[in-house]
Structure formats: C-alpha cells, structure tokens
Design an enzyme around this catalytic site. Structure first.
Site, mmCIF file in Angstrom:
data_model
loop_
_atom_site.group_PDB
_atom_site.id
_atom_site.type_symbol
_atom_site.label_atom_id
_atom_site.label_comp_id
_atom_site.label_asym_id
_atom_site.label_seq_id
_atom_site.Cartn_x
_atom_site.Cartn_y
_atom_site.Cartn_z
ATOM 1 N N GLU A 76 65.974 38.942 24.122
ATOM 2 C CA GLU A 76 66.411 38.722 22.741
ATOM 3 C C GLU A 76 67.806 38.125 22.732
ATOM 4 O O GLU A 76 68.553 38.280 23.713
ATOM 5 C CB GLU A 76 66.423 40.065 22.000
ATOM 6 C CG GLU A 76 67.532 40.987 22.480
ATOM 7 C CD GLU A 76 67.268 42.470 22.210
ATOM 8 O OE1 GLU A 76 66.257 42.986 22.705
ATOM 9 O OE2 GLU A 76 68.103 43.062 21.521
ATOM 10 N N LYS A 99 71.715 37.534 22.325
ATOM 11 C CA LYS A 99 72.899 38.395 22.329
ATOM 12 C C LYS A 99 73.776 37.917 21.177
ATOM 13 O O LYS A 99 74.319 36.807 21.218
ATOM 14 C CB LYS A 99 73.637 38.281 23.665
ATOM 15 C CG LYS A 99 74.840 39.192 23.756
ATOM 16 C CD LYS A 99 75.368 39.207 25.182
ATOM 17 C CE LYS A 99 76.473 40.225 25.366
ATOM 18 N NZ LYS A 99 77.608 40.050 24.476
ATOM 19 N N ASP A 129 76.856 37.471 18.769
ATOM 20 C CA ASP A 129 78.300 37.476 19.010
ATOM 21 C C ASP A 129 79.026 38.058 17.799
ATOM 22 O O ASP A 129 79.557 37.327 16.962
ATOM 23 C CB ASP A 129 78.765 36.044 19.301
ATOM 24 C CG ASP A 129 80.112 36.039 19.993
ATOM 25 O OD1 ASP A 129 80.630 37.131 20.302
ATOM 26 O OD2 ASP A 129 80.649 34.940 20.219
ATOM 27 N N LYS A 139 74.464 35.238 30.105
ATOM 28 C CA LYS A 139 75.386 34.507 29.241
ATOM 29 C C LYS A 139 75.103 33.002 29.262
ATOM 30 O O LYS A 139 74.690 32.459 30.284
ATOM 31 C CB LYS A 139 76.843 34.745 29.711
ATOM 32 C CG LYS A 139 77.281 36.200 29.739
ATOM 33 C CD LYS A 139 77.198 36.876 28.405
ATOM 34 C CE LYS A 139 78.471 36.921 27.612
ATOM 35 N NZ LYS A 139 79.656 37.471 28.181
ATOM 36 N N CYS A 148 110.034 37.799 44.436
ATOM 37 C CA CYS A 148 109.607 38.224 43.109
ATOM 38 C C CYS A 148 110.513 37.593 42.053
ATOM 39 O O CYS A 148 111.739 37.759 42.118
ATOM 40 C CB CYS A 148 109.674 39.752 43.002
ATOM 41 S SG CYS A 148 109.365 40.329 41.321
HETATM 42 S S1 IVH Z 1 72.043 46.253 23.877
HETATM 43 C C1 IVH Z 1 73.101 50.063 26.205
HETATM 44 N N1 IVH Z 1 71.348 44.060 22.634
HETATM 45 O O1 IVH Z 1 76.769 43.009 23.537
HETATM 46 C C2 IVH Z 1 73.164 48.650 25.800
HETATM 47 N N2 IVH Z 1 73.676 44.504 22.904
HETATM 48 O O2 IVH Z 1 78.141 42.972 26.093
HETATM 49 C C3 IVH Z 1 73.353 48.469 24.353
HETATM 50 N N3 IVH Z 1 75.135 42.838 21.868
HETATM 51 O O3 IVH Z 1 78.298 46.161 23.204
HETATM 52 C C4 IVH Z 1 73.556 47.080 23.962
HETATM 53 N N4 IVH Z 1 73.534 41.564 21.060
HETATM 54 O O4 IVH Z 1 77.819 44.810 21.062
HETATM 55 C C5 IVH Z 1 72.380 44.817 23.081
HETATM 56 N N5 IVH Z 1 70.613 42.193 21.503
HETATM 57 C C6 IVH Z 1 71.607 42.940 21.946
HETATM 58 C C7 IVH Z 1 72.942 42.587 21.721
HETATM 59 C C8 IVH Z 1 73.966 43.392 22.233
HETATM 60 C C9 IVH Z 1 74.838 41.734 21.158
HETATM 61 C C10 IVH Z 1 76.486 43.277 22.181
HETATM 62 C C11 IVH Z 1 76.769 44.746 21.983
HETATM 63 C C12 IVH Z 1 77.240 45.252 23.326
HETATM 64 C C13 IVH Z 1 77.687 43.985 23.979
HETATM 65 C C14 IVH Z 1 77.639 44.091 25.481
#
Ligand code: IVH
Length: 707
Positions: free
Chosen positions: A128, A130, A132, A326, A431
C-alpha cells in the site's frame, strides 16, 4: 484511594459507579489543574491515562451517569503553549526502509528465515502507499472517540483530541466496533488544499508551508482548535494499537473491517503473493504517484497473516513484519559555497557543505553532509573511487539529493563547471573548536578531536544529546537553551541541569530574570527538570552519549543488568579481562566495538566522575521487563545452542525475551538454562562442567508452556 478502585468495572453496582465517577472527576480534574498551572502534578502520566481510561470505560457501561464535568471531555491543550502528554498503551513504531528491489527480496528472505519457511512456501503480503503526513492514534471506547494522540517519541505522544474531532475523515462514533479500538493512520493534506492554504496564508501575511506534510503537522498541532477546523485535513487508516477483540485474521481483512466501520482506507492497497507481485504493485503505485493528488513517499509491505505478524514481533523500534520501500531520491544542482567542519558529541570532525539554496523535492536545501575526508576526496573507506574518483571542492557545481527525511547528500560534481583556480579541499588535522589534535585512528573513517570534555563543541553536543528525545527529553530545554546555558557557564555537564534550580532558582542571578525567560517559563523548566529526575535505566545509559551505544543497545544493556548499581559495577569490573568482560560480550547485540567503547568511557577518570555526579542526583529506575507475570523464565539467563527444529534461533530468542528471559551467546557461571539441540558442542560440555540445567528443545517449550 477508595475501595471502588479495587472493583472490576463490570462488577460495579450503579451506586458504586456513580461514586467512582465522582472520585475520578475529582482526581483527574485536580491533576489537570496542576498540570496546567505551575504545580507539578502529583500523579504520573501513566496513572493519569489509566484513570482516564477507567473513567471512560465506566461511562460506556453507565452512559446515563456521565457527569457534566466528565474528565472525558477535558480539552487537550495546556495553557503553557503545549499539549497534554499521553502514554500510548501500545507503542507507535516506525518502519525499516528498503531502497531497491534487492532490499525487498532480502526482507522476504529474512521473514522466511525467522519463521523457518522454505523459499517456495506460500507467504502473502499487503502492499500500500506510504502516505507522507503524520501519524495519529485514535482511541474509541464503546464506539466513541475518546482520544486522539500524535506519535511523539512512540511511547508518549500529545493529546490532540479536540483538533482531531474537526477532521471529517475521522468518525466520532462507530457502530459494531470492539469495546476498545485504537485506529492508527496518517493525517495528510491534499495538493489542492495545500496550494489554496498557502495562497490564503500569503494574502494574510501568515506562515507559508514548505510542503503538504509540514502544513498538515502545523495544522493539527494548533492550540486553537478553530484554526485546525479551518484547515482541510484528511486521514487514512492503515493500522491499529490497543484492541479488546481482533478485527480479523489478516492485515487485509482488518483494513477491510476498518473501511466498513467508516474509515477512509487507501484504495491502492493490494494483496501480493511475494516479492514479484510486490514490486509490480510498487511500479503501479509509482506511475500513479503524480496524479494521486496527495504526497506519498514509498510503498509499505506487511505480512498479511496476523498470526505470523505476532510471531515475528518487533525489533527495538520497528516491526519485523513490515518494511517501507522508499521512492528514489529527488535531485537538483547548485553551487557549493563553502565547507564547514562541525565537531560532534564523540569528537568526530564532520564536514558540512554550505550550498546556494535550492529546492529539492519541494524543500529548500542549503546544507548537505559530506561524511568525511575520504568522501570529499572521492574515495570510499576501502580506498576505491566514488563519483568516478571526482573530488568535491568549494566553488563546484554539485548535484544534491534527498530521500525522505534523510539529510541531503552530494551525489555528483560537474567538472565542466569547475573554476580554473579551484584547489582541493584540505581537511584540518586539528580540532577547529579547541585546537587539540584530531587524529584518525586505524579503521575509523573520521578524524576525532582528542580534547574530550575540555573541547567546548564536544561538551555542548553531549549536552544536546543528553536532553534530546529518546534521552532525557526535557520540555523547554532544547539545543538552543543548552548552548546559551553552556556559553554562560550555567550548565557545563549533565549534572548541572539537576542543580540549576538550587543555583538559579533564587537570588540575584535568577533564571526568571534572564532574557527570554519569565516567572512562568522558569517555573516550568524547573518542574520539567524535576519530572525527569526519575529516569528509566535504558534512557539513562543512552543519554550518557557514549560512542556506539545507541538506543537499542542501551535498552538491551538495561534489560540485561536490570539496575544501575549492577550495571555500573559490571562496567567497572569489565575493564579487565574476566567474567564481567565475557558477560558483556555475551549479550546478544553487544559486539566488541560497543563493549570496548563502554568500558573505556567508564575507565576515564573525568568522564566517570561526571557520570557519578549525575547518577547521585537521580533516581534511576530499574529496567522494565516485558509484562512477564507468571513467566517461569523471567529474569533467567538462557543460552541456545545446537539445531532447533520447531522454530528458528531468532524466533526462539525473541520469544524467550518476550517472556522476560535474557538470552546470551555464551555459557558462563551466570547461565541458568542451556537449551541444547542436536549437534550442541563445547557449550553443552561447559554447561555440564558448571552444573547448569540443560534442556532439549521440547523440554524448553514445555517449560514455557508452548507444547
Ligand atoms: S504502518 C508498525 N502503513 O510511515 C508499523 N505506516 O516510516 C505501523 N506511514 O510512523 C506503520 N503510510 O507514520 C504504515 N501505509 C502505511 C503508512 C505508514 C505512512 C508512516 C507512519 C509511520 C511511518 C514509518
């Protein structure tokens, strides 16, 4: 505490419930007033949250008893310019990163290895986007939204409930939801809303935001809820925290369930049967990226089967069952105007590129890291050429790249634009801050100032690390304040922070009279410092800022030694070869580099004296082992050797630790149990010699109740 405190909520009579709600309103409202005012609250954040949850749970059972002054309706914002802190019942974690297909395949391999699955065994993942934005945890009790909290440091976030209530994607009530349900997801702003907001801000002479993520974060964290309401924020649900009943048996099933409860879930979520399909879905999402209308910075893959997720569990800050793939970094060209040398906490001389400001992926960049002298010279640590061997010089036309939150770097140099009179950069051997020699030790990529804590730069950086997140995290005492206090001689080492009130709380030279300070802010700082004079052992070790001793390592050390005096004595003894040194090296995750750095720090007179002065002013809390009530192996030191058949070594270790055991790599007199599979060799022999209890795999599983 009254008797009703002891009564299970479900056993309360109506009269008892009424009395209990009255008591909770008293206690919580008083704590809230204390928190908002200058007084230090007399109950801890965790107690406050527990009482608040008890109050809400009683209200769910007896809705008609809900009081007009119910603590559930308290506004989240505190008056002193911050938000009330809330402890997360289930930690909010971040994700490990993958940058190319090889990393994704390696992720799948590591999941299979941990679970002991063959390469061709079926294993499904969800893929899915990610998003931002910023993550938010929404707590529902009896279907009612009772709390919204930001991630904060993952353990403690900020209560932004009133602001979250203004977001239309966030339901206030849920039908047919589990009694307790924490929904987690991302708050974000669409491109269209972001542009319109910046136009309006410009017209009104207000703050213009650099990107939609900053705009979303700035809008959610407004003390004035009316401002948040006017900002068009959105929310995608993608995870959960505390739950009274499972949502489904799979990740995809749980997300579908959240959708049917009324949450927005991302339509590009797909179920994949392995890396090939995951990478194909990544490519699909990447093509759609430009037309989605909101920012995404990669694709998240999660093991679909929730029973497998539970077996995989977590590393210190990231789950083993998920990873973020990423998108490639953004690039831009600009002039390199100068190279500065910064001296870090451990004395490292770090070159920083000063750039003519340039926008890279929507963010203005004017600094980039140059790593070390080899990197500037165009070679890697092994002497092999990087950037085709091109060096980096002041005056060069350079290509800058940034990926997500990573510090920008320099990817390339255009030699065609290099000025004729340019000269190679000469890296300093002293330094720049204190003039001490800055030698480069064999095997070290960087030069280090040899001045130790006499070097002002090292001392200040150590202090900044000490007060940072993950360490003491003292409200109102950030990098800027530390620099000023250091400059004026008010704080020279961490211990000075805890005597600040004694020295500058009264008298002629008082904190409240300093420029930028007043009575309220001074009182708040003293209260925040007092609040942190109790500190968990893991945080304390991390805060010392010893080289190679990071957050995960510190927690591991804390779990192993349990208490500060035990740890301190062991570190002192470990400077000489012997059982303590062996024990330290036997801790899983502690290598020789970390161990050497640790014992060296404790053996240095000045550093040790500074640590002792600090420890004497604090109450260092013993490490909290996982909730292991009734665990037969809590506190026991266990060594695994030989072949395990029913689970992999990694899973065995993770499970033992979850039950409160310490897992060590070597057998010593301190070992309690040796679990020996077929093929066990010298360790089994040593255990027999030392008379240590030895079990086979089934014996171990029977002991922990897993057979
Ligand atoms: S799962 C235990 N799913 O990315 C894992 N995170 O880099 C829970 N984020 O802190 C996170 N889209 O704020 C998950 N589809 C997605 C996401 C996602 C954005 C963010 C989230 C997390 C950060 C980690």
């Amino acid at each position: 505490m009254t008797l009703t405190d002891q009564i299970e909520i479900s056993n309360l009579t109506k009269a008892e419930a009424k009395a209990e709600l009255a008591r909770l309103a008293d206690v919580l409202n008083a704590a809230n007033t204390a928190y908002h005012g200058a007084d230090a609250p007399d109950i801890s954040d965790a107690e406050y949250d527990a009482l608040k949850r008890r109050n809400a749970a009683i209200e769910v059972l007896f809705p008609d008893l809900k009081r007009n002054d119910s603590p559930s309706d308290l506004v989240g914002a505190s008056v002193q310019g911050g938000f009330v802190k809330v402890a997360h019942v289930v930690r909010m974690l971040s994700l490990g990163n993958a940058f190319d297909p090889g990393d994704v395949i390696a992720f799948d391999t590591s999941v299979r290895k941990f679970l002991g699955l063959e390469a061709d065994a079926p294993l499904a993942y969800t893929s899915e986007p990610k998003i931002d934005g910023l993550s938010l945890s929404l707590r529902y009790e009896g279907g009612r939204l009772v709390q919204a909290a930001t991630r904060g440091d993952g353990e403690v976030g900020e209560n932004v409930t009133q602001n979250a209530r203004t977001i239309s994607d966030i339901p206030q009530h849920l039908e047919n939801a589990p009694g307790i349900l924490e929904v987690r997801g991302e708050v974000y702003m669409s491109h269209a809303d972001f542009s319109a907001l910046n136009v309006a801000q410009t017209k009104a002479g207000g703050k213009v935001f650099a990107n939609p993520r900053n705009a979303a974060a700035g809008s959610l964290r407004q003390l004035d809820t009316a401002i948040t309401r006017a900002r068009p924020l959105r929310f995608f649900a993608y995870a959960w925290g505390d739950l009274s009943a499972p949502l489904a048996a799979s990740q995809k099933g749980a997300i579908d369930q959240l959708a049917s409860l009324g949450f927005s879930v991302n339509p590009l979520t797909a179920l994949c049967d392995g890396p090939d399909q995951m990478l194909a879905h990544y490519a699909r999402i990447e093509t759609q990226r430009a037309t989605l209308g909101y920012d995404i910075d990669g694709v998240v893959y999660k093991v679909d089967d929730l029973a497998l997720q539970a077996r995989l569990g977590f590393r210190s800050t990231t789950p083993r069952w998920a990873i973020a793939h990423k998108f490639p970094a953004e690039l831009a060209w600009t002039w390199l105007e100068g190279i500065d040398i910064q001296v870090g906490r451990t004395g490292a001389l770090s070159p920083v590129a000063r750039l003519a400001p340039v926008t890279v992926g929507g963010v203005v960049v004017s600094n980039a890291t140059l790593h070390n002298e080899d990197y500037i010279a165009g070679r890697d640590a092994g002497g092999a050429p990087i950037r085709d061997g091109k060096d980096i010089r002041v005056g060069d036309w350079v290509q800058v790249y940034r990926a997500g939150d990573v510090i920008p770097k320099i990817a390339d140099v255009d030699l065609g634009k290099r000025p004729d009179d340019s000269t190679a950069f000469v890296f300093p051997v002293k330094c720049p801050e204190c003039g001490s020699d800055a030698p480069r030790e064999e095997g070290d990529a960087v030069r280090r100032c040899s001045g130790g804590i006499i070097c002002p730069a090292q001392a200040v950086e150590k202090l900044k690390h000490f007060v940072a997140r993950g360490a003491f995290d003292i409200d109102g005492l950030g990098a800027k304040q530390v620099e000023q206090f250091y400059r004026d001689g008010w704080i020279r080492e961490p211990a000075d922070i805890f005597t600040l009130k004694e020295r500058y709380g009264v008298g002629l030279k008082q904190l409240k009279n300093r420029e930028g300070w007043g009575e309220k802010s001074a009182d708040n700082l003293f209260a925040a410092i007092a609040d942190k004079s109790r500190i968990p052992l893991g945080r304390f070790i991390f805060a010392l800022g010893i080289r190679h001793v990071g957050e995960a390592g510190s927690n591991m050390l804390a779990l192993h030694y349990g208490e500060w005096p035990v740890f301190e004595t062991a570190m002192t003894a470990a400077r000489d070869p012997g059982p303590e040194w062996e024990e330290l090296n036997g801790i899983d995750g502690v290598g020789e580099v970390l161990a050497t750095s640790l014992v060296t720090a404790f053996a240095q007179d000045a550093e040790r004296a500074s640590i002792d002065r600090l420890a004497a002013l604090l109450q260092i809390e013993p490490a909290k082992r996982p909730d292991t009530d009734g665990s037969p192996v809590a506190g026991k030191t266990v060594v695994f050797t030989g072949t395990l058949v029913r689970m992999t070594r990694a899973e065995a270790k993770a499970r033992a630790e979850a039950l409160g055991a310490k897992v060590s790599g070597s057998v010593s007199a301190r070992t309690d149990i040796l679990v020996a599979g077929p093929g066990a060799g010298s360790k089994a022999k040593k255990a027999v010699e030392l008379g240590i209890k030895t079990l086979d795999e089934d014996g171990w599983l029977a002991l922990i109740g897993a057979l």
